[in-house]
Write a protein that holds these residues in place. Sequence first.
Motif, short mmCIF file in Angstrom:
data_model
loop_
_atom_site.label_atom_id
_atom_site.label_comp_id
_atom_site.label_asym_id
_atom_site.label_seq_id
_atom_site.Cartn_x
_atom_site.Cartn_y
_atom_site.Cartn_z
N GLN A 156 -2.70 5.95 -6.35
CA GLN A 156 -2.78 5.30 -5.04
C GLN A 156 -3.10 3.81 -5.18
O GLN A 156 -4.03 3.44 -5.91
CB GLN A 156 -3.83 5.96 -4.17
N THR B 224 -3.99 0.58 -2.69
CA THR B 224 -4.36 0.17 -1.35
C THR B 224 -4.67 -1.32 -1.35
O THR B 224 -5.53 -1.77 -2.11
CB THR B 224 -5.58 0.95 -0.84
N THR C 228 0.83 -1.20 0.00
CA THR C 228 0.00 0.00 0.00
C THR C 228 0.86 1.25 0.00
O THR C 228 1.75 1.42 0.84
CB THR C 228 -0.91 0.01 1.25
N MET D 6 1.47 5.38 -2.39
CA MET D 6 1.29 6.19 -3.58
C MET D 6 2.43 5.84 -4.52
O MET D 6 3.60 5.98 -4.15
CB MET D 6 1.31 7.67 -3.23
#
Length: 119
Positions: free
Chosen positions: A114, A116, A90, A92
């Motif tokens: 991003q 996640t 996880t 950026m």
Amino acid sequence: QLQPMESGGGSVQAGGSLRLSCIIPEFTSKKCAVGWFRQFGGKERTWVASILADGTTSTTDSVDGRFTISEDKAKDTVYLQMDSLKPEDTAMYSCKTIAPSDWPCYSNWGQGTQVTVSS
């Protein structure tokens, strides 16, 4: 200066896959190396993978065997295929050419995308 544009991020469960794209107009004609980097929270941005102008690729140990970097020269696009994702992936994710600031290959950072990963 070249300007990257990333896309392809999202939310996935552990074990899933994502493919990130990085478009950098002219990086192919200028024969630039390109790298993917990631940053989690307020931590320092770290290198994930890179591809040289001759096609040679490298990945950091923590993603070796799970992430693959590739390129489509006709589209001035570099991809990061991410498989077997883990929660610790996880972050950026951003791409950038790898070149000194006074070289024609130098680029800004893109806005990032991003990723996640939930357990």
